[in-house]
Design a protein around this motif. Structure first.
Motif, mmCIF file in Angstrom:
data_model
loop_
_atom_site.group_PDB
_atom_site.id
_atom_site.type_symbol
_atom_site.label_atom_id
_atom_site.label_comp_id
_atom_site.label_asym_id
_atom_site.label_seq_id
_atom_site.Cartn_x
_atom_site.Cartn_y
_atom_site.Cartn_z
ATOM 1 N N ASN A 1 1.058 3.719 -3.336
ATOM 2 C CA ASN A 1 0.659 5.116 -3.127
ATOM 3 C C ASN A 1 1.779 6.068 -3.522
ATOM 4 O O ASN A 1 1.526 7.119 -4.126
ATOM 5 C CB ASN A 1 0.253 5.346 -1.673
ATOM 6 C CG ASN A 1 -1.241 5.123 -1.448
ATOM 7 O OD1 ASN A 1 -2.066 5.572 -2.226
ATOM 8 N ND2 ASN A 1 -1.582 4.402 -0.394
ATOM 9 N N HIS B 1 0.833 -1.206 0.000
ATOM 10 C CA HIS B 1 0.000 0.000 0.000
ATOM 11 C C HIS B 1 0.871 1.262 0.000
ATOM 12 O O HIS B 1 0.611 2.223 -0.746
ATOM 13 C CB HIS B 1 -0.917 -0.015 1.227
ATOM 14 C CG HIS B 1 -2.029 0.970 1.157
ATOM 15 N ND1 HIS B 1 -2.157 2.003 2.060
ATOM 16 C CD2 HIS B 1 -3.052 1.115 0.281
ATOM 17 C CE1 HIS B 1 -3.225 2.724 1.756
ATOM 18 N NE2 HIS B 1 -3.790 2.210 0.684
ATOM 19 N N LYS C 1 -9.471 -1.237 3.818
ATOM 20 C CA LYS C 1 -9.687 0.182 3.535
ATOM 21 C C LYS C 1 -10.521 0.406 2.285
ATOM 22 O O LYS C 1 -10.866 1.525 1.965
ATOM 23 C CB LYS C 1 -8.339 0.894 3.375
ATOM 24 C CG LYS C 1 -7.537 0.974 4.658
ATOM 25 C CD LYS C 1 -6.275 1.790 4.471
ATOM 26 C CE LYS C 1 -5.497 1.896 5.779
ATOM 27 N NZ LYS C 1 -4.267 2.701 5.622
ATOM 28 N N GLY C 2 -10.794 -0.681 1.558
ATOM 29 C CA GLY C 2 -11.537 -0.531 0.316
ATOM 30 C C GLY C 2 -13.039 -0.574 0.538
ATOM 31 O O GLY C 2 -13.525 -1.025 1.565
ATOM 32 N N GLU D 1 -6.328 -2.397 -0.964
ATOM 33 C CA GLU D 1 -7.199 -1.809 0.051
ATOM 34 C C GLU D 1 -8.323 -2.743 0.460
ATOM 35 O O GLU D 1 -8.830 -2.669 1.579
ATOM 36 C CB GLU D 1 -7.729 -0.466 -0.461
ATOM 37 C CG GLU D 1 -6.601 0.572 -0.533
ATOM 38 C CD GLU D 1 -7.043 1.921 -1.058
ATOM 39 O OE1 GLU D 1 -8.213 2.044 -1.474
ATOM 40 O OE2 GLU D 1 -6.220 2.855 -1.064
#
Length: 313
Positions: A162, A158, A187-188, A182
């Motif tokens: 990013n 991640h 986090k998705g 994610e």
């Protein structure tokens, strides 16, 4: 004179005028057949034109004239990886390491070869060593992110993807990997889970292909990346919409429009395909077509997005 010609060729190349660049390089080679820089530029031009064998030949000639220029060995190693000549690529990398054990580009490519051989931890160590010297190299960041996905280290992946996206913000490949990552670290969004499952299957089935395509995009070679993704899509390992977006970046507008038209002919509600087609028409400066195609265009929730494009037209 030759240096000036190659300078003009580089300017033409930077403006995507590949025909002019080729003419200037040919003139330079006629004036000085032993010019290493001219043969190297001939190889780079052929590579961007997807003439892999011509590029390989030009790089070989440049190496004969100057076997100590490490950048040429690195480019030829990548060409050989694209041709699935992994033994030949390793020889080029060994030639580099014989002179510079920490040459960053070679270390990233060594990571690609380790990845091909499913030596993921060795691949990770090699790419991390390269990034220690060139921390903002997008190719290295993308490769390391993909390697960490394969190792199940999603938090690390991640961070790397990013950072990659901060450098290459419009990368379709990077966005696809973020969906996968994610979803794995919570986090998705829920509607991204199916896409994540498909992406994960794609990584497992064709990790090397995805890695190389992403590396090509990161280095700006959209034409060759598009050709490789076309093969992946044919095998069911990518989406037509992503391929169309890559073709737009490669300035293959006719190819992009053909894909987009086939998408919305199959599904009339595919408004994204229609929007991308209009974006292509804008790039082509066909403003009358932009106006006529935009008239009735709406998003699924009824937003009259076509009015915006009609105004643009």
């Amino acid at each position: 004179n030759v240096r000036a010609l190659l300078g003009l060729a580089q300017c033409a190349f930077d403006k995507s005028d590949l025909e002019k660049a080729g003419e200037l390089i040919s003139v330079a080679l006629k004036k000085e057949p032993g010019s290493v820089d001219a043969w190297y530029m001939r190889g780079k031009l052929s590579w961007y034109e997807n003439k892999i064998d011509d590029a390989n030949g030009a790089y070989s000639q440049a190496i004969k004239l100057n076997p100590y220029k490490l950048a040429i060995h690195a480019d030829q190693a990548l060409i050989k990886i694209l041709k699935n000549d992994y033994v030949g690529a390793q020889k080029d990398l060994d030639a580099i390491f014989g002179r510079n054990k920490k040459y960053p580009r070679a270390m990233v490519l060594q990571g690609v070869l380790h990845f091909q051989n499913k030596k993921y931890r060795e691949a990770k160590a090699s790419v991390e060593a390269a990034l220690a010297d060139t921390p903002d190299d997008p190719v290295g960041l993308f490769c390391l992110g993909l390697i960490n996905i394969q190792l199940g280290s999603y938090e690390q992946a991640h961070v790397q993807i990013n950072r990659y996206m901060a450098i290459v913000p419009n990368s379709v490949e990077g966005k696809s990997l973020l969906i996968l990552i994610e979803s794995q670290i919570g986090k998705g969004e829920g509607n991204g889970l199916l896409a994540a499952d498909l992406a994960k299957a794609g990584v497992q089935k064709s990790g090397v292909e995805q890695l190389i395509t992403g590396a090509l995009v990161s280095s700006g070679n959209f034409r060759l990346a598009s050709d490789r993704m076309e093969g992946q899509v044919a095998k069911g390992q990518g989406s037509q919409l992503d391929l169309a977006m890559l073709k737009i970046r490669a300035k293959d507008f006719n190819g992009a429009k053909a894909l987009l038209q086939s998408l919305y002919q199959k599904d009339e509600k595919n408004w994204l395909a229609r929007v991308l087609e209009i974006e292509v028409l804008i790039l082509e400066k066909k403003y009358n077509d932009v106006v006529s195609r935009s008239e009735q265009l709406r998003t699924p929730d009824g937003a009259p997005i076509g009015l915006y494009y009609k105004a643009v037209g």
